[in-house]
Design an enzyme around this catalytic site. Sequence first.
Site, short mmCIF file in Angstrom:
data_model
loop_
_atom_site.label_atom_id
_atom_site.label_comp_id
_atom_site.label_asym_id
_atom_site.label_seq_id
_atom_site.Cartn_x
_atom_site.Cartn_y
_atom_site.Cartn_z
N HIS A 40 -9.74 1.08 4.35
CA HIS A 40 -8.53 1.26 5.16
C HIS A 40 -8.84 2.22 6.31
O HIS A 40 -9.65 3.13 6.15
CB HIS A 40 -7.41 1.83 4.28
N SER A 51 2.76 -2.35 10.44
CA SER A 51 4.18 -2.43 10.82
C SER A 51 4.83 -3.77 10.48
O SER A 51 5.67 -4.28 11.23
CB SER A 51 4.36 -2.08 12.30
N GLY A 60 1.91 2.08 10.85
CA GLY A 60 2.91 3.14 10.78
C GLY A 60 3.55 3.48 12.12
O GLY A 60 4.21 4.51 12.25
N GLU A 106 -7.32 4.61 7.45
CA GLU A 106 -7.06 6.03 7.13
C GLU A 106 -8.22 6.63 6.35
O GLU A 106 -8.41 7.85 6.35
CB GLU A 106 -5.73 6.15 6.37
N GLU A 156 -5.97 -5.05 10.10
CA GLU A 156 -4.98 -4.02 10.38
C GLU A 156 -5.37 -3.26 11.65
O GLU A 156 -6.19 -2.34 11.59
CB GLU A 156 -4.92 -3.02 9.22
N LYS A 178 0.18 4.24 -0.38
CA LYS A 178 -0.48 5.44 0.20
C LYS A 178 -0.21 6.66 -0.69
O LYS A 178 -0.15 6.53 -1.90
CB LYS A 178 -0.04 5.63 1.64
N ASN A 229 0.87 -1.17 0.00
CA ASN A 229 0.00 0.00 0.00
C ASN A 229 0.92 1.23 0.00
O ASN A 229 1.47 1.58 1.03
CB ASN A 229 -0.89 -0.04 1.25
P1 PGA Z 1 2.46 0.14 7.72
O1 PGA Z 1 1.03 0.37 7.02
O2 PGA Z 1 3.04 -1.12 7.16
O3 PGA Z 1 3.27 1.36 7.36
O4 PGA Z 1 2.20 0.03 9.19
C1 PGA Z 1 0.16 -0.69 6.74
C2 PGA Z 1 -1.09 -0.17 6.07
O5 PGA Z 1 -1.58 0.90 6.46
O6 PGA Z 1 -1.62 -0.81 5.13
#
Ligand code: PGA
Length: 239
Positions: A93, A201, A169, A95, A163, A10, A8
């Site tokens: 997601h 992560s 993150g 976010e 997730e 982003k 991803n």
């Molecule tokens: P990350 O993000 O690996 O940076 O923790 C995962 C995601 O949001 O899909």
Amino acid sequence: MRPLIAGNWKMHGSLRASVALAESVRAGADDLAAELLVCPPFPYIQAVAMSLLGQPVAVGAQDCHPAVQGAHTGDVAAPMLRDCGATHVILGHSERRAGHGETDVVVKAKGAAAIAAGLTPVICVGETLAQREAGQAEAVVRAQVAGSLPDGFAEAGGIVAYEPVWAIGTGKTPTEADIAAIHAALRQAVGPDTRLLYGGSVKPANAAAILALPHVDGALVGGASLIAEDFLAIARAAG
Ligand code: PGA
């Protein structure tokens, strides 16, 4: 089930950097046990898909609108993504749930649109830290699955990504036992054929242990997917 390692990206990169990243991933994609998927920002999907044409790395988007077309300024419809070479789309997601107010109902409608357009939806679920500390993680995730997965999801090869919001993150991950417990609950909810990804992560250093857990069929990778070497190391850890 063949594992899937999904990146991803982003809202990162540039046109040139996205194509270069895709080509670096492609260069390491032969002879992997895992399938690979990369999800660039909307404007770079077509260029990345062109550079990966016929290669063993699939391309996905990070969102779509529930409608096929219409007066929805700034939005992108699922058939447009398909038209640009995407085969998958990440939906719900955290976010987007947090930053754009997406509810289970909205995510479900987007999932239905994705399936209708011939895209494979990757639907994200996960609890906040407060919900985990209150002992509600499993209930929250079960409710999100019940509310966010459209009809025909399993038949369309839909994928669920667990997730935990607090692990995204942050460099923090749940314990292996906690991941295994949620994935067992998810397996019970979605049945035997739906791929279950863990995200939050995932790094080369923890990937092998996470990917070896029961009912973990792959990973959704954010930060580490922006570095081809790290993304490929995670893919190699899938077996
Ligand atoms: P990350 O993000 O690996 O940076 O923790 C995962 C995601 O949001 O899909």
